[in-house]
Enzyme design. Structure first.
Site, PDB file in Angstrom:
ATOM      1  N   ARG A  89       0.847  -1.198   0.000  1.00  0.00           N
ATOM      2  CA  ARG A  89       0.000   0.000   0.000  1.00  0.00           C
ATOM      3  C   ARG A  89       0.884   1.251   0.000  1.00  0.00           C
ATOM      4  O   ARG A  89       1.912   1.306   0.691  1.00  0.00           O
ATOM      5  CB  ARG A  89      -0.860  -0.011   1.261  1.00  0.00           C
ATOM      6  CG  ARG A  89      -1.882   1.109   1.365  1.00  0.00           C
ATOM      7  CD  ARG A  89      -2.982   0.940   0.388  1.00  0.00           C
ATOM      8  NE  ARG A  89      -4.150   1.776   0.678  1.00  0.00           N
ATOM      9  CZ  ARG A  89      -5.116   1.983  -0.216  1.00  0.00           C
ATOM     10  NH1 ARG A  89      -5.063   1.437  -1.418  1.00  0.00           N
ATOM     11  NH2 ARG A  89      -6.152   2.723   0.099  1.00  0.00           N
ATOM     12  N   THR A 389      -9.292   0.227 -10.286  1.00  0.00           N
ATOM     13  CA  THR A 389      -8.344  -0.722  -9.683  1.00  0.00           C
ATOM     14  C   THR A 389      -8.371  -1.983 -10.543  1.00  0.00           C
ATOM     15  O   THR A 389      -9.125  -2.053 -11.506  1.00  0.00           O
ATOM     16  CB  THR A 389      -8.759  -0.998  -8.200  1.00  0.00           C
ATOM     17  OG1 THR A 389      -8.627   0.217  -7.452  1.00  0.00           O
ATOM     18  CG2 THR A 389      -7.993  -2.087  -7.511  1.00  0.00           C
ATOM     19  N   THR A 407      -3.744  -1.046  -7.496  1.00  0.00           N
ATOM     20  CA  THR A 407      -4.469   0.178  -7.840  1.00  0.00           C
ATOM     21  C   THR A 407      -3.541   1.382  -7.947  1.00  0.00           C
ATOM     22  O   THR A 407      -2.440   1.375  -7.382  1.00  0.00           O
ATOM     23  CB  THR A 407      -5.536   0.459  -6.744  1.00  0.00           C
ATOM     24  OG1 THR A 407      -6.365   1.534  -7.146  1.00  0.00           O
ATOM     25  CG2 THR A 407      -4.910   0.775  -5.400  1.00  0.00           C
ATOM     26  N   GLU A 409      -5.527   4.068  -7.369  1.00  0.00           N
ATOM     27  CA  GLU A 409      -6.706   4.727  -6.800  1.00  0.00           C
ATOM     28  C   GLU A 409      -7.685   5.103  -7.900  1.00  0.00           C
ATOM     29  O   GLU A 409      -8.133   4.233  -8.608  1.00  0.00           O
ATOM     30  CB  GLU A 409      -6.325   5.938  -5.952  1.00  0.00           C
ATOM     31  CG  GLU A 409      -7.243   6.278  -4.770  1.00  0.00           C
ATOM     32  CD  GLU A 409      -8.746   6.295  -4.984  1.00  0.00           C
ATOM     33  OE1 GLU A 409      -9.377   5.245  -4.792  1.00  0.00           O
ATOM     34  OE2 GLU A 409      -9.306   7.352  -5.272  1.00  0.00           O
ATOM     35  N   GLU A 428      -3.666   7.981  -4.138  1.00  0.00           N
ATOM     36  CA  GLU A 428      -4.184   7.121  -3.062  1.00  0.00           C
ATOM     37  C   GLU A 428      -4.468   7.881  -1.773  1.00  0.00           C
ATOM     38  O   GLU A 428      -5.297   7.460  -0.962  1.00  0.00           O
ATOM     39  CB  GLU A 428      -3.174   5.998  -2.780  1.00  0.00           C
ATOM     40  CG  GLU A 428      -3.795   4.698  -2.346  1.00  0.00           C
ATOM     41  CD  GLU A 428      -4.573   4.034  -3.475  1.00  0.00           C
ATOM     42  OE1 GLU A 428      -5.767   3.770  -3.270  1.00  0.00           O
ATOM     43  OE2 GLU A 428      -4.009   3.790  -4.544  1.00  0.00           O
ATOM     44  N   ASP A 431      -7.827   8.434  -0.307  1.00  0.00           N
ATOM     45  CA  ASP A 431      -8.566   7.408   0.459  1.00  0.00           C
ATOM     46  C   ASP A 431      -8.570   7.729   1.960  1.00  0.00           C
ATOM     47  O   ASP A 431      -9.256   7.067   2.736  1.00  0.00           O
ATOM     48  CB  ASP A 431      -7.959   6.012   0.226  1.00  0.00           C
ATOM     49  CG  ASP A 431      -8.578   5.317  -0.986  1.00  0.00           C
ATOM     50  OD1 ASP A 431      -9.493   5.882  -1.609  1.00  0.00           O
ATOM     51  OD2 ASP A 431      -8.130   4.200  -1.324  1.00  0.00           O
ATOM     52  N   SER A 458      -7.956   1.233   2.700  1.00  0.00           N
ATOM     53  CA  SER A 458      -8.328   0.648   1.415  1.00  0.00           C
ATOM     54  C   SER A 458      -9.613  -0.145   1.572  1.00  0.00           C
ATOM     55  O   SER A 458     -10.079  -0.408   2.691  1.00  0.00           O
ATOM     56  CB  SER A 458      -7.207  -0.279   0.948  1.00  0.00           C
ATOM     57  OG  SER A 458      -7.589  -0.975  -0.219  1.00  0.00           O
ATOM     58  N   GLY A 479     -13.019  -1.603  -7.680  1.00  0.00           N
ATOM     59  CA  GLY A 479     -14.287  -0.882  -7.526  1.00  0.00           C
ATOM     60  C   GLY A 479     -14.412  -0.022  -6.285  1.00  0.00           C
ATOM     61  O   GLY A 479     -15.534   0.167  -5.801  1.00  0.00           O
TER      62      GLY A 479
HETATM   63  N1  GLY Z   1      -8.161   2.986  -3.857  1.00  0.00           N
HETATM   64  C1  GLY Z   1      -8.985   1.855  -3.816  1.00  0.00           C
HETATM   65  C2  GLY Z   1      -8.813   1.055  -2.582  1.00  0.00           C
HETATM   66  O1  GLY Z   1      -7.732   0.972  -2.078  1.00  0.00           O
HETATM   67  O2  GLY Z   1      -9.750   0.505  -2.085  1.00  0.00           O
END
Ligand code: GLY
Length: 592
Positions: A89, A389, A407, A409, A428, A431, A458, A479
């Site tokens: 991540r 993603t 992803t 994002e 990202e 998020d 996430s 998604g």
């Molecule tokens: N950016 C999508 C996720 O990490 O859920």
């Protein structure tokens, strides 16, 4: 040549496959699937194949995933029976601050913040893939990059999905000159059937193949990333500039995690723990639903019945209320994992679901009494998330399995391409909560507030279903927040509705991602069978559910997620896969 002949051999019936499986790759793009199959055909294992798929996706699905982003790779190791997760991540830079998206107390407009360098997290994908290869792969990094280098240098045909994402990009591919030059050459958006060559990306991947991941995390490329993310939308000025430094890149590390384990009607699930909310929210939803006989048509349940859909909607609303408050990066602040899944807590939450109507907007519960250290109950908060993603799954001839969601994002990430290097940077950090929520007096832990080095929450949920200790299905979805519900829908289809893997993927999905939220549901595609009938939709409206349109109309016409999956039959040693027609899902089956 050998590879083409080999692939021809792969188009075999599953009965033949069951005799001598040589691995299966299920991906949302045929060229990426071929990259993974090539690794398996050359004697590589599932981790090698996953690495090749991931790099190929950077080329053929650049709008969704790549080395400028991050992801979660779940690996089942057949030899030891262990399941591990490589968490790559993205992380907030050291200079990140809780109020960075709301410097004057008011959240910045998402469209501006998400296309500015401020949203870019320190990318993890390359470090993650390299770590997985070193620990569990058999091939060198360079070998797994080779198919992607060829694809980027030689080019590939633009499919419908990439063309649509360029055409419907809210201007994101036009904001920065380097991005526009690749996807809108001469100012014209690439169309389906066009040919896309990415020489800068090919050069970057070659550099990494020759010099290793430090060529990305240090030196000229790292400096180029830092410079690129200093771009901001003019409306935001200085406040929109990225805060990442070369030191942030140099110190980026992946985390190796153990999966979150759960039970549902005799099956065992291995899924994604924090910093994803995916696993916890899905397992909580399953727990809330377990008292309902969802598969029993004789009791008025069964796939697509109003009773089943109502229970799903209400369970999703409860679990998402908890998610909004309690789940974030628990390396930064502890998440009450035990409490959220405790049978007594789940039973009390499930009792809020009434059969005769939609409940008022539920608040987050208080799972803390079931945690080792108690904490007070907070207030709720929720925010919209993005739809893109990529997910894929691989099994090799030895029975090692990878299920991997990655992803950048939002579709097109930040829209910022690193000049001269040909890859997009993520956004990202959007998020995270846009305005800080931590409030000790109100008992809000600020689980997903921005903090230096922290990972944004996430929803990604690579998942495996086990029977008697052996993996049977491995799947996941893209998604945004709907990922959780796509994985949930497929799980219910497999476990409660007795569908095959392909049927479970094809069937229409239903999703609610906020406690106060409206229902989204799929329909309108021939392959989505059985559908959600008008009578069931009418009954849901009568129960008070919003989002289904006018009475008498078909309110289910959306598309949610893209699930790619593999399956194993522990009794026969058979292997198979299933792909999602919501994208160009492709399964390549190999035999020995
Ligand atoms: N950016 C999508 C996720 O990490 O859920």
């Amino acid at each position: 040549m050998f590879f083409r002949a080999f692939l021809a051999l792969c188009l075999l019936s599953s009965s033949v496959l069951a005799a001598a499986p040589g691995g299966v790759v299920a991906v949302s793009h045929p060229a990426a699937a071929a990259a993974g199959a090539r690794m398996l055909a050359a004697g590589g294992n599932a981790v090698d194949a996953a690495a090749a798929v991931q790099f190929a996706l950077n080329v053929v699905e650049p709008q969704s995933s790549g080395i400028g982003g991050g992801g979660f790779m779940m690996i089942y190791l057949a030899k030891t029976g262990e399941t591990v997760i490589v968490d790559s991540r993205e992380r907030a830079p050291a200079a990140a601050r809780a109020d960075q998206f709301a410097p004057d107390g008011l959240p910045m407009p998402f469209a501006l913040a998400s296309t500015s360098g401020l949203a870019v997290g320190v990318p993890g994908t390359l470090r993650g893939v390299d770590t997985a290869l070193k620990r569990w792969g058999t091939q060198p990094l360079a070998a797994t990059l080779a198919p992607a280098i060829e694809l980027a240098g030689r080019g590939f045909r633009v499919n419908r999905f990439l063309a649509e994402d360029i055409a419907n990009d809210d201007g994101r591919t036009a904001l920065q000159p380097e991005t526009a030059a690749v996807f809108r050459p001469g100012g014209v958006p690439l169309a389906e059937g066009g040919w896309l060559v990415q020489p800068d990306l090919a050069k970057t991947l070659k550099l990494i193949a020759a010099k290793g991941p430090n060529a990305f995390y240090r030196g000229p490329l790292a400096r180029a990333i830092v410079k690129a993310q200093q771009r901001a939308r003019s409306e935001l000025g200085e406040a929109g500039r990225g805060r990442m430094t070369t030191a942030d890149l140099a110190r980026y590390e992946v985390a190796i995690r153990t999966p979150l384990m759960g039970r549902y009607r005799g099956w065992t699930l291995a899924t994604m723990p924090p910093p994803s909310s995916g696993g916890l929210t899905m397992l909580e939803t399953l727990g809330l639903l377990e008292r309902f006989p969802l598969g029993d048509a004789a009791q008025g349940y069964g796939f697509g019945s109003a009773k089943t859909l109502h229970a799903m909607i209400e369970a999703m609303r409860l679990a998402f209320a908890d998610r909004a408050v309690w789940i974030g990066d628990d390396d930064a602040a502890p998440v009450p994992r035990t409490g959220l899944l405790h049978p007594d807590y789940v039973a009390a939450r499930s009792a809020l679901i009434q059969s005769d109507g939609r409940m008022d907007t539920p608040q987050a519960g208080d799972p803390t009494p079931w945690e080792p250290a108690a904490r007070p109950a907070p207030a709720t908060r929720a925010r919209a998330e993005s739809p893109h993603t990529t997910h894929f799954a691989v099994v090799d001839r030895w029975g090692n399995v990878v299920t991997y969601t990655s992803t950048i994002e939002y579709t097109w990430g930040s829209g910022i391409m690193v000049p001269g290097y040909g890859f997009l940077l993520n956004n990202e950090l959007t998020d995270f909560n846009f305005a800080p929520t931590a409030d000790a007096a109100a008992g809000n832990p600020g689980a997903n507030d921005v903090a230096p080095g922290k990972r944004p929450r996430s929803s990604m949920a690579p998942t495996m279903l086990f029977r008697d200790g052996k993996p049977v299905y491995a799947y996941g979805s893209p998604g945004g927040a709907t990922i959780i519900n796509s994985v949930l829908n497929v799980t219910l289809n497999l476990v409660d509705h007795g569908m095959t893997l392909q049927q479970a993927i094809d069937a229409p999905r239903l999703s609610v991602t906020h406690a106060a939220g409206r229902v989204s549901c799929e329909g309108g595609q021939a392959f989505m069978q059985p559908g959600f009938g008008l009578a069931a939709q009418e009954a849901l409206r009568r129960l008070g559910h919003a989002g289904l349109g006018e009475a008498g109309t078909d309110g289910c016409g959306q598309t949610i997620g893209s699930v790619q999956a593999v399956s194993l039959d522990p009794a026969t040693g058979g292997q198979d896969g299933a792909a999602d027609r919501r994208r160009e899902g492709t399964v390549v089956r190999l035999r020995r």
